[in-house]
Design a protein around this motif. Structure first.
Motif, mmCIF file in Angstrom:
data_model
loop_
_atom_site.group_PDB
_atom_site.id
_atom_site.type_symbol
_atom_site.label_atom_id
_atom_site.label_comp_id
_atom_site.label_asym_id
_atom_site.label_seq_id
_atom_site.Cartn_x
_atom_site.Cartn_y
_atom_site.Cartn_z
ATOM 1 N N VAL A 1 0.832 -1.193 0.000
ATOM 2 C CA VAL A 1 0.000 0.000 0.000
ATOM 3 C C VAL A 1 0.872 1.251 0.000
ATOM 4 O O VAL A 1 0.561 2.251 -0.663
ATOM 5 N N LYS A 2 1.986 1.203 0.710
ATOM 6 C CA LYS A 2 2.898 2.344 0.705
ATOM 7 C C LYS A 2 3.534 2.536 -0.667
ATOM 8 O O LYS A 2 3.856 3.670 -1.069
ATOM 9 N N GLY A 3 3.726 1.446 -1.403
ATOM 10 C CA GLY A 3 4.171 1.586 -2.778
ATOM 11 C C GLY A 3 3.168 2.369 -3.596
ATOM 12 O O GLY A 3 3.531 3.208 -4.436
ATOM 13 N N ALA A 4 1.885 2.108 -3.369
ATOM 14 C CA ALA A 4 0.834 2.870 -4.039
ATOM 15 C C ALA A 4 0.889 4.343 -3.640
ATOM 16 O O ALA A 4 0.641 5.233 -4.468
ATOM 17 N N VAL A 5 1.193 4.608 -2.383
ATOM 18 C CA VAL A 5 1.319 5.989 -1.905
ATOM 19 C C VAL A 5 2.419 6.721 -2.676
ATOM 20 O O VAL A 5 2.280 7.909 -3.018
ATOM 21 N N GLU A 6 3.504 6.029 -2.969
ATOM 22 C CA GLU A 6 4.598 6.672 -3.694
ATOM 23 C C GLU A 6 4.186 7.017 -5.130
ATOM 24 O O GLU A 6 4.580 8.064 -5.662
ATOM 25 N N VAL A 7 3.410 6.148 -5.765
ATOM 26 C CA VAL A 7 2.882 6.474 -7.099
ATOM 27 C C VAL A 7 1.926 7.662 -6.996
ATOM 28 O O VAL A 7 1.967 8.597 -7.805
#
Length: 253
Positions: free
Chosen positions: A161-167
């Motif tokens: 989910v944090k990867g999604a935050v970076e996008v």
């Protein structure tokens, strides 16, 4: 001069508290939100005021989108009554929680909680509050070092989910850039707070193991991270946007 105002979600403890104090030391007034532990929030307000800045604490559960409209209305009232303003300058999306999600043992509720608080809530709260952000303001999203490396513990959903935050950080930077608003993500490494049940803080063996994986030879403290966010709000960082800033002591380089 008109006081600058930072809104920091989850500001009653841990990284949120450290960020509130760091931005106050830089001459910025503070609004913190808290889901529970109103006593902790009140203590942070007192600490910020002791630094000579104005502070307010507001209750908000960032995983409950239904609360965002009423919260926006309350925020408008607080801005008018306390600062005689209808905008604020900096939004720091900090609130969050961690959950162990081992494959084969993770239920849908745990999955949804990670998505709701770390991604869905962040997106819709930013959308709700964007009209209240002043031009040339700043938005900070909170990621994690675990979006780059696989650490100790089954945090696959949290990290994903944090990867999604970076996008999302990059897309928001593009969309808000026309208003001069910068958007960046701060990605802490292992930090000794009560996050995730306080395992990094309280488990000496884990602290040693994680510390040995960093270039600086120790795990972080909340006071290592708050000033990073505060620096991104500074005047000297106005040309930095759409970036992931990892503050991990050089973990797993």
């Amino acid at each position: 001069m008109t006081a600058r105002i930072a809104l920091i979600t989850g500001g009653n403890r841990g990284l949120g508290r450290a960020t509130a104090l760091a931005v106050a030391e830089n001459g910025i007034d503070v609004i913190i939100t808290y889901r529970s532990h109103a006593d902790e929030a009140a203590a942070v307000v007192d600490e910020v005021r002791a630094l000579g800045r104005t502070a307010v604490a507001l209750q908000l559960d960032t995983s409950r989108i239904v609360e965002f409209g009423p919260f926006s209305t309350q925020l408008r009232e607080v801005l008018a009554a306390t600062w005689q303003r209808d905008t604020f300058d900096y939004l720091v999306n900090n609130a969050g929680s961690a959950a162990l999600t081992p494959l084969g043992q993770t239920d849908e509720a745990a999955f949804d909680q990670m998505v709701d608080v770390h991604f869905k809530g962040v997106y819709f709260l930013t959308q709700e509050l964007e009209p209240l952000l002043a031009d040339n303001g700043r938005v900070i999203l909170t990621s994690t070092g675990l979006a780059r490396f696989v650490g100790i513990g089954p945090y696959s959903i949290y990290a994903s989910v944090k990867g999604a935050v970076e996008v999302l950080t990059r897309y928001l930077a593009k969309q808000l850039g026309a208003r001069g608003i910068t958007v960046n993500a701060v990605a802490p490494g292992p930090v000794a707070t009560d996050f995730g049940g306080g395992r990094v803080r309280d488990d000496a063996e884990m602290r040693t193991a994680m510390g040995s994986q960093t270039a600086l030879g120790r795990v972080g403290e909340a006071e290592d991270i708050g000033p990073v966010t505060a620096a991104l709000l500074g005047d000297g960082m106005s040309w930095v946007t759409g970036q992931r800033i990892e503050a991990s002591g050089g973990t797993l380089l």
